[in-house]
Scaffold this motif. Structure first.
Motif, mmCIF file in Angstrom:
data_model
loop_
_atom_site.group_PDB
_atom_site.id
_atom_site.type_symbol
_atom_site.label_atom_id
_atom_site.label_comp_id
_atom_site.label_asym_id
_atom_site.label_seq_id
_atom_site.Cartn_x
_atom_site.Cartn_y
_atom_site.Cartn_z
ATOM 1 N N ALA A 65 0.891 -1.190 -0.007
ATOM 2 C CA ALA A 65 -0.131 -0.114 -0.108
ATOM 3 C C ALA A 65 0.813 1.389 -0.088
ATOM 4 C CB ALA A 65 -1.087 -0.116 1.018
ATOM 5 N N GLN A 67 3.200 1.742 -1.742
ATOM 6 C CA GLN A 67 3.742 2.246 -3.050
ATOM 7 C C GLN A 67 2.568 2.616 -3.815
ATOM 8 O OE1 GLN A 67 6.135 -0.985 -4.308
ATOM 9 N NE2 GLN A 67 7.850 -0.521 -2.986
ATOM 10 N N CYS A 68 1.112 2.759 -3.269
ATOM 11 C CA CYS A 68 0.139 2.924 -4.114
ATOM 12 C C CYS A 68 -0.268 4.312 -3.937
ATOM 13 C CB CYS A 68 -0.833 2.076 -3.743
ATOM 14 S SG CYS A 68 -0.589 0.230 -4.198
ATOM 15 N N GLY A 71 -1.241 5.928 -0.407
ATOM 16 C CA GLY A 71 -0.598 5.123 0.719
ATOM 17 C C GLY A 71 0.379 5.799 1.340
ATOM 18 N N ASP A 86 9.534 -2.709 -6.592
ATOM 19 C CA ASP A 86 8.135 -2.277 -7.003
ATOM 20 C C ASP A 86 7.163 -3.353 -6.435
ATOM 21 O OD1 ASP A 86 5.699 -1.489 -7.943
ATOM 22 O OD2 ASP A 86 6.479 -1.434 -10.071
ATOM 23 N N THR A 88 3.714 -2.967 -6.415
ATOM 24 C CA THR A 88 2.223 -2.655 -6.668
ATOM 25 C C THR A 88 1.662 -4.222 -7.520
ATOM 26 O OG1 THR A 88 3.121 -1.623 -8.787
ATOM 27 C CG2 THR A 88 2.697 -0.340 -6.756
ATOM 28 N N ARG A 91 -0.969 -6.065 -5.487
ATOM 29 C CA ARG A 91 -2.207 -5.250 -4.691
ATOM 30 C C ARG A 91 -3.158 -6.540 -4.625
ATOM 31 N NH1 ARG A 91 -2.738 0.556 -7.660
ATOM 32 N NH2 ARG A 91 -4.607 0.711 -6.212
ATOM 33 N N LEU A 131 -5.502 -0.363 -1.469
ATOM 34 C CA LEU A 131 -4.960 -1.272 -2.330
ATOM 35 C C LEU A 131 -5.942 -1.634 -3.574
ATOM 36 C CD1 LEU A 131 -3.567 -3.492 0.641
ATOM 37 C CD2 LEU A 131 -2.209 -2.546 -1.419
ATOM 38 N N PRO A 133 -8.369 -1.038 -6.524
ATOM 39 C CA PRO A 133 -8.199 -0.133 -7.810
ATOM 40 C C PRO A 133 -9.417 1.146 -7.601
ATOM 41 C CG PRO A 133 -8.383 -2.491 -8.492
ATOM 42 C CD PRO A 133 -8.685 -2.329 -7.047
ATOM 43 N N GLN A 134 -8.713 2.144 -7.960
ATOM 44 C CA GLN A 134 -9.657 3.212 -8.054
ATOM 45 C C GLN A 134 -10.605 3.403 -9.323
ATOM 46 O OE1 GLN A 134 -9.806 5.479 -5.407
ATOM 47 N NE2 GLN A 134 -8.505 3.824 -4.728
ATOM 48 N N GLN A 139 -9.317 8.137 -11.746
ATOM 49 C CA GLN A 139 -7.966 7.967 -12.140
ATOM 50 C C GLN A 139 -7.755 9.147 -12.941
ATOM 51 O OE1 GLN A 139 -7.705 4.095 -14.045
ATOM 52 N NE2 GLN A 139 -7.848 2.941 -12.149
#
Length: 144
Positions: A65, A67-68, A71, A86, A88, A91, A131, A133-134, A139
């Motif tokens: 998280a 790295q998101c 987060g 990385d 991500t 997730r 975590l 997805p948006q 986005q």
């Protein structure tokens, strides 16, 4: 079980996990995080998830998280000191692991429930929300 707060690194087990991540070679750190997440995500429904495995999974999910977007940095005194690759791509697995941590039978969830753990649940849900997805409308787009 030594726990001093509701944060993802606020237990002896989580701190030990972060130390283990620091101790492995750079190329093995993603696998160390993946293994911790699988330790929770792979526990079948109806089988109790051990509290230590759950604490490791929450700490691992917090590393992903961090790295998101949205987060929080994993800069706790008990978080890892060494750079991470990385993460991500983990997730989805991190969301599965947190879902299992919050699904009975889960020893850690039950321990927190016994002691009025609403703040802990809120912290795990916060990680889960970072975590996920948006929605497409939220986005950043190229043509705004």
């Amino acid at each position: 079980m030594g726990t001093w707060g509701v944060g993802p690194f606020d237990s002896d087990t989580a701190a030990d996990f972060c130390g283990e991540v620091d101790d492995v070679a750079v190329g093995e750190r993603e696998q160390a995080v993946r293994t911790a997440l699988l330790g929770a995500a792979d526990v079948p429904d109806g089988v109790e998830l051990d509290a230590c495995e759950a604490e490791r999974a929450v700490a691992a999910a917090a590393l992903v998280a961090a790295q998101c977007p949205g987060g929080e940095p994993a800069d706790s005194a008990y978080g890892p000191d060494e750079p991470l690759p990385d993460l991500t791509g983990l997730r989805g697995l991190a969301v599965q692991a947190l879902g299992r941590v919050l699904t009975e039978p889960s020893e850690l969830y039950e321990l927190w429930a016994e002691s009025g753990g609403e703040d802990w649940v809120a912290e795990v849900r916060r990680l889960e929300n970072v975590l996920l997805p948006q929605p497409a409308g939220e986005q950043p787009g190229l043509f705004r």
